[in-house]
Structure formats: structure tokens, C-alpha cells
Write an enzyme that holds these catalytic residues in place. Structure first.
Site, short mmCIF file in Angstrom:
data_model
loop_
_atom_site.label_atom_id
_atom_site.label_comp_id
_atom_site.label_asym_id
_atom_site.label_seq_id
_atom_site.Cartn_x
_atom_site.Cartn_y
_atom_site.Cartn_z
N TRP A 131 58.01 23.66 50.12
CA TRP A 131 58.08 23.16 51.49
C TRP A 131 57.28 21.88 51.66
O TRP A 131 57.75 20.92 52.26
CB TRP A 131 57.67 24.23 52.49
N ASP A 204 51.75 22.54 58.30
CA ASP A 204 52.94 23.36 58.50
C ASP A 204 52.48 24.82 58.40
O ASP A 204 52.08 25.28 57.34
CB ASP A 204 53.96 23.04 57.41
N LYS A 229 59.55 33.77 61.71
CA LYS A 229 58.79 34.68 60.86
C LYS A 229 58.08 35.71 61.73
O LYS A 229 58.40 36.88 61.69
CB LYS A 229 57.78 33.91 60.03
#
Lengths: 400, 400
Positions: A131, A204, A229
Site C-alpha cells: 500500500w 494511511d 475494515k
């Protein structure tokens, strides 16, 4: 084969399980929200009914412009000071890859308004997995400087640029299962004190957001997280941004030396419009508002830290014991760098992975396959995964 | 006061009503999708269950890469040829304001690859209301040329640039209630034949998408539409794009003379990844897949054209009669420019608007208030609004 919810243990890496009580309320709301005779997806995002969802019922509103109930609840959970705006954006974390760069560069350009020889800054990326690597790639049209690591670096491996445009890191890498430890005395803790004082720090937090408190929240310029999530269905991204970064990007563009900023990337537009500049994904917003209430009722992030820490401890201990027996192998070797949210491991021996997953499937365990880019097995332990589900998985690992 | 769905007539301008049968199925899916024991929001967008939603159950798949069931159904409804890609994007129509420009400019730059003196083209915008005006503003960092109209122009009022980068129009302006007529012999019909042959034609179809066939679909380079009117909950935007515009924007950026293109704006990335480059809003996608099946079962767009035309005719005739009685006034004066989807009118006389809306509320009519920027009354007649709801509203206008 037909299954009820109680027969299934869902370990999806995201979108991931939600509390059953929240889904039951949402299912009622889908057909008839608050007995209005209209479903929640059928409400104008400017109407009084939807306003009730985001601002709270009359009397409950916190009474501050744009400081809505969902925002107030998030501020309460994370202890977010008033020097930060809380935004609800569209487009997922991937859109934030560009938004963080575009807003930071615009803000810096405006600070150097009179500089006719303006040069864009270097951007420092801490690349610890897929990511952060994708985020780095997105910034490459600007000058960037990545440090690549296959696991978490230790303090002495970092070297930040003194006058960087930003320092960027990803707190939890879902694919390999690496997370910066909460314990700030760990050698793998993120070295907040090494980041030059005036450089905006960007994190992030997508896959660990709301699973435990955020250390040094106030040291950050921007923290963002996709909802799918721990917060709600996919479609919403939370952005916590220091208010000095809410700048008019059109003004910066006029000065030159910055990229074009599409509307959906400008934080100021979202902030000025209470995150309702254009039609938002109203259903994901509704459900995440319900989840926020649910998390507060569960005792907030300190309680979640305790239970999530316990879930991770149980599973890793079971895996370490199975590893000693030669049955499995944990992917992340440094124990302090292991993610609480995404536990990655491999089976040892030909054909064992299929046997493990088939047996898991038969026992009601779902979505345990590792990310398609790395394979293996991944159990994600987000907030809505119960400790009983983790215990059941541990039993299967022991029995395997 | 408590209401059931059957007591309420919902005229919301969007997000707007959905078929009750679709919502009932979605409510079941929210808790337990297809008896998997997992809810639809709890499924990984890469897993086999979600794959079933977008590709169709085994055996139903159309068997072509990325040509999924939802895509196949859309192609069937709109008769979209294989020279177009069908994409499902995030960020609403507002994100498309920039996407259309960024992709068209990148494609043109690549066509002029060897041109060292490359100059970006003029962009022609047909501005007929708030939405096309916003789209025009977003394109202003590029050179643009708008023509502003308070209603629809007639043929001889258009003058397109010979070598423009694009010609842009908005088929239906929701706020003022203006729509290009379906009858191509009308003087207000969009003048497709006047658009220079090689200039990409771009249309925002957000609020009329799937309410009737799209005339001259194959004359367009890009057609896009937010889902939240006739297709599903908010959060998804459909983009129908001619395949020659699926270009590598990074390559164009290297040549210079084009703006930076954030990942979420590049059509090629979406197309190459079957619209699953990053986590999409899975619930809106699921519900829109259900709506597509529902629309096909209702006989497709020819059937919808007939019923939607009848709904609009009934309401406008009632309003015109009430206008002759001095009670109301239609906002759009040219009858052929009136929208089928968003019917706008005002009451005549002090205090009458409140009386009309209060009486409407008491009779179960909801979300009739005009857009906050213009006021007045707006009844939106999207696909899920029944002709019985329209008849009931007509009765109230007559009685008022």
C-alpha cells in the site's frame, strides 16, 4: 449449503464483518428509516431525514457548524482536537494517495506565494509494503524519495529530508501483515521524533483505524482511512486533516508550480460543505454512523485495544506453537512488527494449504485466503470478529 | 408519526426511490447473502461470493473477460456496442467533471505524440444549467469556451469549434428541470449533426440514465451517470467510454502539455481491472445489479420510455391546467425543453408554497421541495415512482 450467521466465522481482509445488531438496524432502515415510510437509500442527502442521520436527532446535535454527530463521535473516540477537520470522502484510500500530495503541495505553494523561482519539494515515503508502495507510485510525478523495506525498519534506518514536502507512512500493511507497534518504546515504533518539525506527517490508517488509539495523533498533518475494515461498508474514507492544509487549491494553481487539483481531491471544498459537496454514498455513511455509536457503547478505543490485543496474542501464540511443531510458518518474523489486524501465515509441506483451507471451510471459517499477490493464509481480526471466532480458529490450527 | 412504505409517495430528486422488491431482497442480503452466513457488505470484493454478484452465478457468466453480468445487463438495456467499455467508478458525477477532460486531453496528446509545439485544444461546453456550469468550471484550468443558456438553445444558436478537444452537454438538468427532447425532430433536440466529426462528444446523463433509450448513443465518446436516480443507491457512477479513450495517461504526462491525472480519474486503469482497481462501494454495486435485473424484467427501456413519458404528460397537463386557473406556474416555459424526470413549478401568491407543501406532507407526499439554490417545488419522477403516485399528486394539485 445454507448457513446462518452464527455458524460462520468471517475473517475477511476487507470489506469485513460488521456487528449483527448494526446490520439488523440497517436492514430495517433500508426499507423504512425511522418509520418515515422511506428507506435510507431513498432519502435526499440534503433532506431533513438524512440530516438527522449525520447530525443526530433534534436536540442531540452538537450545535457547531459541520460538527455533526458522526463527526462528534469520531472526535470522541479518537480524541481529535479542534485544530483538525474531520472529512468524509469518496473514492477509497487510492484517491487519498493523490489528495494528500495535491493538498500538501498547494498549501506549501501558498506559503511561498512571492517566490518566483519556486521549486517543488522532495516527498519522503516510508515504503513498508504494497500500500505504501502504491501511494509512492502515485506521487512520482512530483519529486519523491522512497525508502523501501520488506519489514519495518528500526530507528537508525530512517533518514528524512530536512525540508521535505511530506513524510508518508502506512500504519498497517494489510497484505503482508506488518503494523507499527503501539508500544512507543519498541525499536520498531514509528520514529515521530526524527521527522523534521515543520514537515507534514501523513499516515494511511485504513486497516487499523478504530481498532485501538492512534499514538501521537497530534504529530500528524493528515490521517486517512477507508471505512471498510472497522468502520462500516466500503464507499467512505475518513480524512483527519490539520486545518492549515484546508487551502484554496485554485489559488495555488494560479501561482504555478503545482499540479492541477480535481474538485474531489480538494480538502477545503469538502470541509466548507460539511463533506456534502456532491452526493455522497449515503448508505455506507448511515451504517458507519451506526457503527460509531456501537463502538462508543462498547467502551471506546481503550476497550477495543485490550480485546484486539488479546485476539492477536491468542492467534500468534497458537501459530508460534504450531510453527515449533513444523506445521505452519508466520510470514512476519519480527514479533513486534506483526499486525494485530491481519495475521499472515503459510502451511508447511506439499498440499497442506489446500487441506488447511478445506478443513477451515468445513468448520465455518471464511475468507482466509491470502491476498492474490502473495498467496498463503490471512486471518483478519477486525473489531467485529469476536474472540470466540479467534478461539475456534486456534482450535483448528492446533488440530490440523 | 409512523408511516409504512405504502402510505408514502416519494418524489426525491436523488438519491431517490427504489423498487420495494429490490429493497426487500437487499435487506435479506445485508444480513445473509445467498445463505452464505455472511452479509453482502462483509464480503471481500475479490472473493467468490462477490464475484457471483458482479459476474452472475456459475453458468450465467457471459464468459468474456470483464464482461460481467451487471455489464452485460447494461449493454442489453442500452444496446451498447463492443467498441465501448462500460466502467463503474467512484466519486459521483463530480469526479467525472475532471475525468472526462483528463482522459480526452491525454488521448489527444498521444495522438500528437511527435508534436514538439503541442498546444492543448479548446473545449466546448454547452451550459444549460447548474450541472453543466459546474462541469465547465472544473475544466477551466484547460482552455474552454462555454455557451450559456437559461433554457435549451435551438439549432442555430450553437457554434462548435472545428478542432475542439471535446463538446460537452448535460442531457437533463435536475435543478431547473430542463431536458433535451427525445424527439429528434424537435428544434430543441441536441444537434448531433453539428458537432464536428472528429470531436469527442461527452454527455452527463446522470439524472435520466435508464429512464428511456439514449438517442445517438454511438455518436458519443463518453456518457456517464451517477447511479442514485434510476439505477441504485448513491456511490456508483457508470461511465460508457469509447475504447480509443482508454489510454495510458502516465505516457501522455511524460510527453508534457497535459495535467497530472490521479489514479482514480484514469479510465484505462478501471477498464484493465474490471472496475475493481481498488475497493469499490460494494453495497451500492449489489443493489444496482438487482435494479438492472428488475428493469429488464419490466421490459427494458422502451417500456420505461412509455410509462415515464405518460407520468410526465399527466403531471405537466395538470400543472398547465392549474396555471390557467392562476394557481401555479411551470418553471420551464418551452414545453419541448421540459424534463421528464424533474418537474419544477411554483405556486402563485403569498404563503401559497407553504400551504401546498404542508398539504402535500399531510397527504403522504415527500421530498417535493425545490433545490436549495432555486427554491420552488420539484417533483422527480424517476423509474421507481409509480404512475399511481403521480396521479395522487395530480389530484392534490387539482384540489389545491
Amino acid at each position: 449449503m445454507s448457513h446462518s450467521r452464527t455458524e460462520i466465522h468471517n475473517f475477511a481482509a476487507g470489506p469485513s464483518p460488521l456487528p449483527t445488531s448494526v446490520l439488523e438496524e440497517a436492514a430495517r432502515g433500508l426499507l423504512n428509516y425511522g418509520n418515515t415510510g422511506m428507506g435510507v437509500c431513498e432519502l435526499s442527502h440534503r433532506g431533513k431525514e438524512f440530516k438527522g442521520i449525520i447530525e443526530g436527532a433534534e436536540g442531540e446535535s452538537v450545535g457547531v457548524s459541520h460538527s455533526t454527530r458522526r463527526e462528534a463521535n469520531l472526535r470522541k473516540l479518537l480524541n481529535i482536537p479542534s485544530s483538525y477537520a474531520v472529512l468524509f470522502a469518496q473514492g477509497g484510500g487510492t484517491t487519498q494517495f493523490s489528495s494528500v500530495v495535491l493538498n500538501v503541495l498547494a498549501a506549501r505553494r501558498l506559503q511561498h506565494r512571492s517566490d518566483s523561482e519556486y521549486t517543488p519539494p522532495v516527498l519522503d515515503y516510508v515504503v513498508t509494503g504494497s500500500w505504501s508502495s502504491k501511494a509512492y507510485s502515485e506521487a512520482q510525478p512530483a519529486t519523491t524519495k522512497p525508502s523501501s523495506f520488506t519489514t519495518l525498519p528500526k530507528r537508525d534506518e530512517y533518514s528524512f529530508t530536512k525540508d521535505a514536502g511530506l513524510v508518508y507512512y502506512c500504519e498497517n500493511e494489510t497484505i503482508n501483515g506488518i503494523e507499527f507497534p503501539l508500544d512507543q518504546s519498541s525499536p520498531y515504533a514509528f520514529p515521530f521524533d526524527l521527522v523534521p518539525e515543520n514537515v507534514p506527517l501523513v499516515a494511511d490508517y485504513s486497516s487499523s483505524f478504530l481498532s485501538r488509539p492512534i499514538p501521537n495523533l497530534e504529530r500528524h498533518a493528515i490521517i486517512y482511512a477507508g471505512a471498510q475494515k472497522n468502520l462500516g461498508p466500503s464507499g467512505v474514507t475518513v480524512v483527519i486533516v490539520r486545518k492549515d492544509l484546508l487551502v484554496d487549491t485554485a489559488e495555488a494553481m494560479k501561482l504555478g508550480g503545482v499540479p492541477v487539483v480535481p474538485i474531489q481531491n480538494e480538502y477545503k471544498i469538502l470541509a466548507d460543505n460539511g463533506s456534502l459537496y456532491n452526493t455522497p454514498p449515503t448508505f455506507p455513511i448511515y451504517v458507519s454512523a451506526l457503527v460509531l455509536e456501537h463502538l462508543l457503547s462498547r467502551g471506546g478505543l481503550d476497550g477495543l485495544r485490550d480485546i484486539n490485543g488479546e485476539k492477536a496474542r491468542l492467534l500468534y501464540e497458537t501459530l508460534d506453537a504450531a510453527e515449533r511443531d513444523g506445521k505452519v510458518r508466520c510470514v512476519v518474523r519480527e514479533k513486534e512488527a506483526r499486525s494485530w489486524m491481519n495475521v499472515t501465515f503459510e502451511t508447511v509441506g506439499e498440499g497442506k494449504e489446500k487441506a488447511f483451507l478445506d478443513g477451515a471451510e468445513a468448520r465455518g471459517f471464511r475468507q482466509l485466503k491470502g491476498h492474490r499477490s502473495v498467496g498463503g493464509i490471512r486471518a483478519s481480526l477486525y473489531n467485529a470478529v469476536t474472540i470466540d471466532s479467534v478461539r475456534a480458529l486456534c482450535e483448528w490450527i492446533k488440530a490440523f
